[in-house]
Design a protein around this motif. Structure first.
Motif, PDB file in Angstrom:
ATOM      1  N   ASP A 103       0.822  -1.206   0.000  1.00  0.00           N
ATOM      2  CA  ASP A 103       0.000   0.000   0.000  1.00  0.00           C
ATOM      3  C   ASP A 103       0.857   1.258   0.000  1.00  0.00           C
ATOM      4  O   ASP A 103       0.337   2.366   0.170  1.00  0.00           O
ATOM      5  N   GLY A 104       2.175   1.103  -0.164  1.00  0.00           N
ATOM      6  CA  GLY A 104       3.088   2.232  -0.054  1.00  0.00           C
ATOM      7  C   GLY A 104       3.263   2.990  -1.357  1.00  0.00           C
ATOM      8  O   GLY A 104       2.980   2.492  -2.452  1.00  0.00           O
ATOM      9  N   TRP A 105       3.750   4.205  -1.208  1.00  0.00           N
ATOM     10  CA  TRP A 105       4.043   5.085  -2.338  1.00  0.00           C
ATOM     11  C   TRP A 105       5.518   5.458  -2.301  1.00  0.00           C
ATOM     12  O   TRP A 105       6.076   5.719  -1.242  1.00  0.00           O
ATOM     13  N   ALA A 106       6.130   5.497  -3.486  1.00  0.00           N
ATOM     14  CA  ALA A 106       7.558   5.789  -3.586  1.00  0.00           C
ATOM     15  C   ALA A 106       7.789   7.036  -4.417  1.00  0.00           C
ATOM     16  O   ALA A 106       7.066   7.299  -5.380  1.00  0.00           O
ATOM     17  N   TRP A 107       8.793   7.803  -4.019  1.00  0.00           N
ATOM     18  CA  TRP A 107       9.248   8.945  -4.830  1.00  0.00           C
ATOM     19  C   TRP A 107      10.590   8.577  -5.435  1.00  0.00           C
ATOM     20  O   TRP A 107      11.546   8.344  -4.751  1.00  0.00           O
ATOM     21  N   ARG A 108      10.616   8.509  -6.747  1.00  0.00           N
ATOM     22  CA  ARG A 108      11.837   8.256  -7.497  1.00  0.00           C
ATOM     23  C   ARG A 108      12.002   9.358  -8.543  1.00  0.00           C
ATOM     24  O   ARG A 108      11.033   9.951  -9.002  1.00  0.00           O
ATOM     25  N   GLY A 109      13.226   9.609  -8.931  1.00  0.00           N
ATOM     26  CA  GLY A 109      13.475  10.619  -9.947  1.00  0.00           C
ATOM     27  C   GLY A 109      14.050  11.900  -9.363  1.00  0.00           C
ATOM     28  O   GLY A 109      14.389  11.979  -8.179  1.00  0.00           O
TER      29      GLY A 109
END
Length: 596
Positions: A216-222
């Motif tokens: 259910d997690g959200w990731a910030w990439r970039g």
């Protein structure tokens, strides 16, 4: 000097207040009878003003604040409280009825206002809560408040990684951030809560978050979003006018650390000296040069033009040797039974760019994090290693172990054939010691006889003898080596072994404090910390306190006096080994969900 236009946005509600319970108590205590007040200092953006606002809420205090624009105007900060033409003596007299005065941004006060604050402190008729920023030049009258022993000084440290994660968990839109994203935000912001809020808002509003598969997690990439606040915080970096300095900074941003080598002239030494003098770069004992702040590299990379970035960039496929060096260093630390925090920036950079790290590297990062008790982070690294679709065995095993020990997998541990399995299982503490230590953690030290060395052998021996003092000493050694979860378990075992109730409570308190830092750990050794300790009324009150109700709200809900609620909570804290409300949700969830 370049100026930047601030983005216009609607007013958002304040973030939840967390992670400062001890400091909050100190400030509130300074407002009690017979106290003169307190000076609160700390770095920019660490939450000083919010702390004071929480501590003085409902007190009816008077408030003043310094500003850069009014530093030359006499009594500017007190314009709403005293006439502008009064003398210092008359200004003191005008404020004689003020019982509590909050002075925010005291380092920006005009000289007359600073002198007035100092005189109020000298005469002692008004309690003062003074807020100032570390490192900022302040009027002498302000600094003499603490150097002259007029008021005690409370210095705020930046929020820890654990407190940052707890804070973000209570923020709408940020509650589901996965551990590697939380780590990245904490690393970039270094406790600057204004910057943290700005970055969280930016990645959310610009659609930079992506769902982590299977969770259910959200990731910030970039890349880093270069917001107005980010530019403001890095203005000294971005506004360098010397071409040699700009080139040096950008080369470091794309390839730090770089060696100082006068013969090869890899870096402009004169430019480097100026940057070091200004605190923008640092040189370690080995002669390697790095940017001074973790935010600087991402900002420089994000603001570089495409051609310059293409010329200077190190692409993910060129990171192999550096990743292998980090993997080898981590394995060496595990072999030496020392898993304290160690820098491994290349892997973190690779993940931040959205490129999957090699599975072998990810498995070692997952194992290192798990041994440190960072269970959710361990699971996140294992998932990164599985992104290439190969289904690496080591990554799958690390993922299973981390989720089981964090309570995310309802597995009942058992011991079969001398080896523990399920929720309590772990990999061996070092490459030369096998799963025997699992038996110690599960309370069966006899199965580990002769198979462990060092602190792990000492743990087995102390548990076999039921020696609470020895278990506490082992726990301290484990904690000093970075094994926070193991240390928490040893303290929990000590709490059961102690015959002295006071010693048992001390061990339990230490176990709780360490376990709270282990990202939701739910292991058999921790399962009994709170079971059966509370009366029915205490459990009722603690349940309400754990979900955030104040003593007054609990009293109104249960038709009790506020004093009675406070007494019940005090007794419950003593029985549970808790120091504050922050431990209650963890304790109660451990009691209710951990397999026994």
């Amino acid at each position: 000097m370049t100026s930047y236009e601030r983005a216009v946005r609607t007013l958002d509600p304040p973030w939840p207040f967390t992670g400062r319970e001890g400091e909050l108590d100190v400030v509130r205590a300074s407002l009690g009878a017979g106290r003169d007040g307190v000076v609160v200092t700390g770095p920019v953006g660490c939450g000083k003003s919010r702390l004071v606002a929480e501590a003085t809420r409902g007190t009816g205090c008077a408030r003043v604040a310094g500003t850069p624009e009014t530093r030359r105007l006499r009594f500017a900060a007190f314009a709403h409280l005293v006439p502008g033409t009064v003398s210092l003596h008359d200004a003191c007299r005008h404020l004689s009825d003020v019982r509590l005065l909050v002075v925010d941004d005291a380092h920006l006060l005009d000289d007359a206002s600073a002198a007035l604050v100092h005189q109020l402190a000298v005469h002692g008729g008004t309690r003062l809560v003074v807020v100032t920023t570390d490192g900022a030049p302040a009027p002498a009258a302000v600094s003499r408040l603490w150097t002259g022993d007029l008021l005690p000084r409370l210095t705020l440290e930046p929020l820890s990684r654990e407190d940052t994660a707890h804070l973000l968990a209570g923020v709408p839109g940020a509650a589901g951030l996965e551990p590697l994203t939380v780590n990245r935000l904490h690393r970039l912001c270094q406790g600057d809560l204004r910057l943290l809020r700005d970055l969280v808002d930016a990645v959310r509003e610009r659609g930079l978050l992506s769902r982590v598969d299977g969770t259910d997690g959200w990731a910030w990439r970039g890349p880093l979003p270069v917001t107005a606040t980010v530019r403001e915080r890095t203005a000294r970096l971005l506004d360098r006018s010397c071409p040699a300095e700009r080139e040096t900074l950008q080369r470091l941003a794309f390839a730090e650390p770089l060696p100082v080598d006068p013969e090869r002239d890899a870096l402009d030494l004169r430019a480097l000296e100026r940057l070091e003098a200004d605190g923008l770069v640092r040189v370690d004992d080995r002669g390697a040069v790095r940017l001074a702040h973790p935010l600087h590299g991402p900002v420089l990379r994000a603001t570089a033009g495409r051609l310059r970035a293409r010329r200077l960039s190190r692409t993910p496929d060129r990171c192999g040797p550096a990743l292998e060096a980090e993997r080898t260093a981590l394995l060496g630390r595990i072999e030496r039974a020392d898993v304290r925090t160690v820098a491994a920036p290349v892997g973190e950079w690779l993940v931040a760019q959205g490129a999957p790290p090699p599975a072998g590297y990810a498995a070692v990062r997952a194992r290192y994090a798990r041994l440190r008790g960072e269970l959710r982070e361990a699971a996140a690294w294992a998932r990164e290693g599985l992104r290439d679709g190969t289904g690496d065995t080591a990554c799958r095993r690390e993922l299973a172990l981390a989720t089981a020990q964090s309570g995310d997998a309802p597995t009942v541990p058992t011991i079969s054939g001398g080896r523990p399995h399920g929720g309590g299982a772990v990999t061996r503490p070092t490459s030369t010691e096998d799963d025997a230590y699992d038996a110690v953690r599960l309370g069966a030290p006899g199965r580990a006889a002769g198979r462990l060395t060092g602190v792990f052998a000492a743990h087995a021996d102390a548990l076999a003898r039921g020696d609470g003092d020895a278990l506490d000493r082992v726990a301290e050694q484990l904690g000093a080596r970075g094994f926070l979860l193991f240390a928490a378990e040893a303290h929990a075992q000590a709490a059961r072994a102690h015959r002295d109730p006071r010693a048992a409570r001390t061990s339990r308190t230490r176990a709780v404090a360490l376990a709270r830092r282990c990202q939701g750990a739910r292991t058999p050794a921790l399962s009994g910390l709170a079971v059966g300790e509370l009366t029915a009324r205490q459990r009722q009150i603690v349940d309400l306190a754990a979900v955030g109700l104040s003593n007054r709200e609990i009293a109104e809900k249960l038709t009790l006096s506020v004093r009675t609620v406070g007494n019940h909570l005090y007794s419950a804290y003593a029985r549970l080994g808790a120091n504050d409300r922050g431990a209650l949700p963890w304790l109660l969830s451990t009691q209710d969900t951990c397999p026994v």
